[in-house]
Design a protein around this motif. Structure first.
Motif, PDB file in Angstrom:
ATOM      1  N   MET A 170       0.823  -1.208   0.000  1.00  0.00           N
ATOM      2  CA  MET A 170       0.000   0.000   0.000  1.00  0.00           C
ATOM      3  C   MET A 170       0.868   1.274   0.000  1.00  0.00           C
ATOM      4  O   MET A 170       0.548   2.260  -0.638  1.00  0.00           O
ATOM      5  N   ARG A 171       1.976   1.223   0.731  1.00  0.00           N
ATOM      6  CA  ARG A 171       2.867   2.395   0.733  1.00  0.00           C
ATOM      7  C   ARG A 171       3.431   2.654  -0.660  1.00  0.00           C
ATOM      8  O   ARG A 171       3.594   3.800  -1.068  1.00  0.00           O
ATOM      9  N   ALA A 172       3.708   1.583  -1.389  1.00  0.00           N
ATOM     10  CA  ALA A 172       4.209   1.745  -2.760  1.00  0.00           C
ATOM     11  C   ALA A 172       3.152   2.404  -3.649  1.00  0.00           C
ATOM     12  O   ALA A 172       3.473   3.259  -4.483  1.00  0.00           O
ATOM     13  N   LEU A 173       1.888   2.042  -3.450  1.00  0.00           N
ATOM     14  CA  LEU A 173       0.806   2.679  -4.216  1.00  0.00           C
ATOM     15  C   LEU A 173       0.683   4.151  -3.857  1.00  0.00           C
ATOM     16  O   LEU A 173       0.495   5.012  -4.728  1.00  0.00           O
ATOM     17  N   LYS A 199      -7.761   2.101 -12.181  1.00  0.00           N
ATOM     18  CA  LYS A 199      -8.974   1.808 -11.418  1.00  0.00           C
ATOM     19  C   LYS A 199      -8.730   0.655 -10.450  1.00  0.00           C
ATOM     20  O   LYS A 199      -9.147   0.708  -9.280  1.00  0.00           O
ATOM     21  N   GLU A 200      -8.035  -0.361 -10.915  1.00  0.00           N
ATOM     22  CA  GLU A 200      -7.765  -1.528 -10.069  1.00  0.00           C
ATOM     23  C   GLU A 200      -6.915  -1.142  -8.858  1.00  0.00           C
ATOM     24  O   GLU A 200      -7.172  -1.601  -7.733  1.00  0.00           O
ATOM     25  N   ASP A 201      -5.922  -0.290  -9.080  1.00  0.00           N
ATOM     26  CA  ASP A 201      -5.065   0.110  -7.963  1.00  0.00           C
ATOM     27  C   ASP A 201      -5.790   1.034  -6.997  1.00  0.00           C
ATOM     28  O   ASP A 201      -5.574   0.969  -5.775  1.00  0.00           O
ATOM     29  N   PHE A 202      -6.648   1.899  -7.511  1.00  0.00           N
ATOM     30  CA  PHE A 202      -7.463   2.722  -6.612  1.00  0.00           C
ATOM     31  C   PHE A 202      -8.355   1.819  -5.754  1.00  0.00           C
ATOM     32  O   PHE A 202      -8.497   2.037  -4.542  1.00  0.00           O
ATOM     33  N   CYS A 203      -8.967   0.812  -6.363  1.00  0.00           N
ATOM     34  CA  CYS A 203      -9.819  -0.117  -5.605  1.00  0.00           C
ATOM     35  C   CYS A 203      -9.008  -0.835  -4.537  1.00  0.00           C
ATOM     36  O   CYS A 203      -9.469  -0.993  -3.388  1.00  0.00           O
ATOM     37  N   LEU A 204      -7.814  -1.252  -4.888  1.00  0.00           N
ATOM     38  CA  LEU A 204      -6.956  -1.944  -3.932  1.00  0.00           C
ATOM     39  C   LEU A 204      -6.605  -1.031  -2.765  1.00  0.00           C
ATOM     40  O   LEU A 204      -6.700  -1.423  -1.583  1.00  0.00           O
ATOM     41  N   LEU A 205      -6.228   0.197  -3.068  1.00  0.00           N
ATOM     42  CA  LEU A 205      -5.853   1.145  -2.022  1.00  0.00           C
ATOM     43  C   LEU A 205      -7.040   1.455  -1.118  1.00  0.00           C
ATOM     44  O   LEU A 205      -6.920   1.460   0.120  1.00  0.00           O
ATOM     45  N   LEU A 206      -8.203   1.694  -1.715  1.00  0.00           N
ATOM     46  CA  LEU A 206      -9.396   2.027  -0.931  1.00  0.00           C
ATOM     47  C   LEU A 206      -9.854   0.851  -0.067  1.00  0.00           C
ATOM     48  O   LEU A 206     -10.514   1.051   0.959  1.00  0.00           O
TER      49      LEU A 206
END
Length: 350
Positions: free
Chosen positions: A1-4, A16-23
């Motif tokens: 998550m810190r890398a994102l 979109k996929e990474d935003f979903c993962l972070l959220l």
């Protein structure tokens, strides 16, 4: 998550996929790392300055029937009111003496006020207070109307998109209101030359993580000068009265994300944040927000502009709201400044 979070800090967007993962990983640890990043960005562009807007809620009549809103036309128990031009100008006079240099005229979509009325009102405020900005938040209008308001002196326009997903939009509004119309209005406002604000509710009924990711991607594409988000809070006079409120933690997390996406944007710590938590607005600032909006409306009408239940500051005079917020901001190391607080373009590649 810190890398994102680090990638969002450098690239200002994610898939979109990474935003979903972070959220989906809105944990206290990830939040604190995000907020540290967001504060560093906010302080780079704004220092410890907090801009203040004087909110004047001048009518609670509305032709729309949004299922989440307490002043929807279908809420027949709402006690309606309209302020006269003189009452609005009196609010501005009071606010100017308290150090406000932006006045936000907000109301339901009330056909009683013609385009000529709005033009006259904006012109009067700008004539009396030429060093102040005027922000309008009066809903969907024609491109021609937006242009006339702008020519009269309106500087900014707030129009939340509420959700960037058409199916979700349809579950929050009657068929007569469409996401396409809302998007066309936002594009018209940008084309006209306004400093444009949009935003959404966090935790609105039927909202998914994918919807929130779509909201973020839409905002990144629109590049608004202002973004206002707040937790969904139910109102007893709506079809969604029994729905749960949105999350404080997720709202703050999204403020942090928005600050990294739009480093020099104007992002308010909303009244809704203060409604769901006693220190909600302070937490919003510490998550990356840089604007607060005390209420200049006459006390006699404040309880009537009830978009959601338990709204705070409905019994306070304008001076009380102003100085209460000033003390709150100073308690966390920030200060309210006497300034229009315009959006300023910046070299975001520095």
């Amino acid at each position: 998550m810190r890398a994102l979070i680090d990638r969002l800090y450098t690239e200002r967007t994610l898939s979109k996929e990474d935003f979903c993962l972070l959220l989906s990983h809105c944990t206290p640890e990830n939040s604190e790392y995000l907020f540290q990043r967001a504060r560093s960005v906010s302080k780079k562009y704004f220092g410890n300055w907090i801009y203040v807007r004087g909110l004047i809620e001048f009518t609670n009549y509305c032709r729309n029937d949004c299922y989440y809103c307490g002043i929807r036309c279908g809420n027949h128990r709402a006690e309606r009111y309209r302020l006269t031009e003189q009452e609005i100008l009196s609010c501005c006079e009071n606010g100017y003496g308290l150090g406000f240099r932006t006045f936000v005229l907000q109301g339901g979509e009330d056909p009683f006020y013609t385009d000529g009325d709005i033009i006259g009102l904006v012109s009067s405020i700008k004539k009396s207070y030429p060093d102040c900005a005027v922000t309008l938040s009066i809903g969907e209008k024609s491109e021609e109307a937006y242009r006339k308001y702008f020519q009269a002196g309106a500087d900014r326009y707030l129009l939340r998109h509420e959700t960037a997903n058409a199916r979700h939009y349809g579950r929050l509004h009657p068929e007569s209101q469409t996401l396409q119309t809302r998007m066309e209005c936002l594009r018209a406002l940008k084309k006209t030359g306004y400093q444009v604000g949009t935003g959404f509710m966090v935790g609105s009924p039927y909202q998914t993580v994918e919807n929130l990711a779509e909201d973020l991607l839409f905002i990144r594409q629109l590049e608004p000068e202002m973004v206002g988000i707040g937790p969904y809070i139910p109102h007893h006079g709506t079809p969604f009265a029994d729905q749960p409120a949105g999350s404080l933690e997720l709202t703050l997390f999204l403020i942090g994300i928005l600050r990294l996406m739009l480093p020099n944007a104007l992002i308010p710590a909303t009244t809704a944040l203060g409604t769901i938590h006693p220190s909600g607005r302070e937490k919003g600032i510490l998550a990356g927000a840089n604007v607060v909006m005390p209420n200049l409306s006459p006390v006699r009408v404040r309880k009537k502009y009830e978009l959601y239940d338990n709204k705070i500051c409905t019994g306070e005079e304008a001076a009380e709201c102003r100085f209460c917020l000033q003390n709150r901001m100073e308690s966390i190391g920030y200060r309210i400044v006497v300034d229009r607080g315009d959006f300023r373009p910046a070299n975001l590649n520095d």
